[in-house]
Design a protein around this motif. Structure first.
Motif, PDB file in Angstrom:
ATOM      1  N   ASP A 441       0.835  -0.941  -0.359  1.00  0.00           N
ATOM      2  CA  ASP A 441       0.037   0.245  -0.418  1.00  0.00           C
ATOM      3  C   ASP A 441       1.107   0.968  -0.009  1.00  0.00           C
ATOM      4  N   SER A 442       0.169   2.224  -0.336  1.00  0.00           N
ATOM      5  CA  SER A 442       0.804   3.521  -0.161  1.00  0.00           C
ATOM      6  C   SER A 442       1.539   3.989   1.194  1.00  0.00           C
ATOM      7  N   GLU A 443       0.898   3.796   2.200  1.00  0.00           N
ATOM      8  CA  GLU A 443       1.605   4.133   3.516  1.00  0.00           C
ATOM      9  C   GLU A 443       2.919   3.121   3.601  1.00  0.00           C
ATOM     10  N   PRO A 536       1.294  -6.090   4.632  1.00  0.00           N
ATOM     11  CA  PRO A 536      -0.784  -5.361   4.953  1.00  0.00           C
ATOM     12  C   PRO A 536      -1.665  -6.605   4.310  1.00  0.00           C
ATOM     13  N   LEU A 540      -6.657  -4.032   1.743  1.00  0.00           N
ATOM     14  CA  LEU A 540      -6.025  -2.852   1.775  1.00  0.00           C
ATOM     15  C   LEU A 540      -5.498  -2.238   0.683  1.00  0.00           C
ATOM     16  N   PRO A 541      -5.174  -0.914  -0.082  1.00  0.00           N
ATOM     17  CA  PRO A 541      -4.894  -1.098  -1.769  1.00  0.00           C
ATOM     18  C   PRO A 541      -3.171  -1.044  -2.304  1.00  0.00           C
ATOM     19  N   LYS A 542      -3.326  -1.363  -2.746  1.00  0.00           N
ATOM     20  CA  LYS A 542      -1.960  -2.337  -3.208  1.00  0.00           C
ATOM     21  C   LYS A 542      -1.391  -1.377  -4.620  1.00  0.00           C
ATOM     22  N   GLN A 543      -0.058  -1.742  -4.524  1.00  0.00           N
ATOM     23  CA  GLN A 543       0.851  -1.193  -5.608  1.00  0.00           C
ATOM     24  C   GLN A 543       1.444  -2.149  -6.033  1.00  0.00           C
TER      25      GLN A 543
END
Length: 546
Positions: A441-443, A536, A540-543
């Motif tokens: 994720d972005s974090e 994560p 959660l959002p993935k990148q």
């Protein structure tokens, strides 16, 4: 007196009967000789004037066993073959018995040689028919040693009893009269032995105890139970009293018959006084403990109240800390968004403006004539300034928020940062990435990138390193990012005491993601930074890293 001599057939018959009777009983005598538990030796005196000529003609098995020799070793030998034996009184006493025709008791003889076992032998000699002498003996060595040991033991015990000074050790007869008296009794009670032996032991008791029959009660209890123990006041010869511990033990023989009593007395006056003092001190201590308990109960209540208040304060502090960490996380997120926004505006607005300025300067340069040298010079100078500004704007935008992190992912951003760092500082920097595709994720991507940025900044400022190696890898359910340099290293304790903001910031970024940051460094050996962040959840959002 007329003697009638039997002759003829009648005499011959009598002789035959005796011979037959002798032949019948002779084996019986031999059997008896073999079965006797005492040693029997038969000697034959070959020369009545020479004791050395005594020859052993027979030995029973007990004789061989007691002497430790074999029958073959003894039979047929003369006393001349036993030189040490000739020095004892045995040969002459044998000759005396032979001449007097009467038995002789030689008592005990200590003897031993290469044939006969060393020992103490009780010996008797007795004459036999013709020139024969019988010798009967027993080996009494063990018995004498036991008697000697018993005597020595009794003597040691007597000396022990007499030498004891701290205890009065007294023997009483069954009626309670004193029959023995040791030095300790004399020291403790004041009587000499000749003054007290034969008197009743009630002389040691106070008159009131004698009137109550206590001495007789103690003897009766000891006779019934085997022993009696008592503590109380006793009286010395001079009338003074002392506190004593007394143990009376009944003495019985093997048949259980009462032979008397053993009485052991110890002066306990000093201990009794200490016990009384101790009892008083105990009562005082209990009173003080009760008072102290009251005080402690009050203090304990106050402490409980204070502890409860501290617990509440700690809970409030913990809640405040959680709020501060949540606020810090939110600030981190807002800061990153602001950086992203500012970087985009710098790239889009200022970058486009600089590009337009550069295009206008190029147009002015094309429109100017060759004679307008001053104008062309100014245009070239302005163009260089614009180019420098574009480079600076790109660097500022990249430091605020690299476009590659948002557009191409973490892997490209790490590699780009490493290349930029190597170009800017000349320090070789390599990044190793996992072969498999990883999504974050972005974090987490931002935290890893910012920690990498901060570590490279520290290397450039302090490490004096020539090589930096970074590695990103996955282990089960966590991401591990490790940065290692070969620089000068530093003292971790000193850095903690200075509260280095760079280290604090990196630790906070790791903590906000439930991760941990570990820094290992020793002066002169370089520094290794290891970041561990849990992977994560899939929601959660993935990148994509690539």
């Amino acid at each position: 007196m007329t003697t009638h001599r039997t002759s003829g057939p009648q005499a011959h018959g009598t002789k035959s009967a005796l011979t037959q009777q002798l032949e019948t009983t002779l084996p019986l005598y031999q059997e008896i000789l073999r079965g006797l538990p005492v040693g029997i030796v038969v000697l034959h005196l070959e020369n009545p004037r020479d004791v050395k000529s005594f020859r052993i003609t027979d030995v029973n098995p007990a004789g061989a066993l007691l002497t430790g020799a074999t029958l073959e070793d003894l039979r047929g030998r003369t006393l001349a073959e036993f030189p040490k034996l000739l020095k004892t009184r045995l040969p002459l006493r044998c000759l005396d018995a032979f001449q007097s025709r009467e038995p002789r008791n030689l008592g005990e003889i200590s003897y031993g040689d290469e044939r006969i076992r060393e020992g103490i032998y009780a010996v008797q000699v007795f004459p036999l028919l013709d020139n024969f002498i019988g010798v009967a003996f027993e080996n009494v060595t063990e018995r004498r040693q036991a008697e000697q040991s018993l005597h020595q033991s009794e003597e040691r015990f007597r000396l022990l009893v007499q030498s004891v000074q701290e205890y009065a050790i007294i023997n009483l007869d069954p009626a309670g009269n004193v029959v023995s008296w040791n030095k300790g009794a004399e020291r403790l009670k004041g009587y000499r032995a000749e003054e007290i032996i034969g008197k009743h032991f009630s002389a040691f008791y106070p008159p009131e105890d004698v009137a109550d029959g206590k001495p007789q009660q103690i003897l009766e209890e000891a006779a019934q139970r085997g022993h009696s123990e008592d503590e109380g006041l006793r009286v010395r010869k001079d009338g003074s009293r002392f506190w004593a511990n007394v143990v009376v033990t009944a003495l019985r023989n093997d048949k259980g018959s009462l032979q008397g009593f053993a009485k052991i007395t110890r002066d306990m006056t000093e201990r009794h006084g200490k016990e009384e003092s101790l009892a008083k001190a105990k009562d005082l201590l209990e009173l003080r403990v009760e008072q102290r308990t009251t005080v402690l109960a009050r203090v304990n209540h106050e402490l409980r109240t204070e502890i409860a208040e501290r617990v509440r304060a700690e809970e409030q502090l913990r809640a405040s800390l959680d709020q501060l960490r949540a606020l810090a996380g939110r600030l981190q997120s807002v800061r990153e968004e602001e950086r992203k926004s500012i970087a985009r505006e710098i790239h889009d607005e200022l970058g486009q403006a600089c590009t337009a300025i550069k295009m206008d300067l190029a147009l002015i340069s094309r429109k100017a004539t060759k004679r307008q040298t001053r104008l062309l010079t100014k245009v070239d100078s302005a163009t260089q300034l614009v180019d420098g500004m574009i480079v600076t704007l790109r660097r500022i935008a990249s430091e605020l928020r690299p476009r590659t992190l948002d557009d191409l992912g973490l892997a490209a951003a790490l590699e780009g940062q490493a290349q930029e760092f190597e170009t800017r500082t000349g320090i070789r920097c390599r990044v190793a990435l996992p072969e498999e595709s990883l999504v974050l994720d972005s974090e987490r991507s931002t935290a890893i990138f910012r920690i990498f940025q901060e570590s490279l900044t520290n290397v450039a400022r302090h490490a004096r390193a020539t090589r930096v190696e970074a590695r990103l890898e996955r282990e089960v359910n966590q991401i591990i990012f490790r940065v290692r340099d070969n620089g000068a290293g530093f003292d971790l304790e000193a850095a903690k005491s200075r509260r280095s903001l760079g280290l604090v910031g990196m630790h906070e970024r790791a903590f906000l993601l439930n991760g941990e940051l570990n820094v290992e460094s020793v002066p002169g050996t370089g520094t290794t930074l290891t970041l561990r962040i849990p992977l994560p959840p899939s929601t959660l959002p993935k990148q994509d890293l690539r």
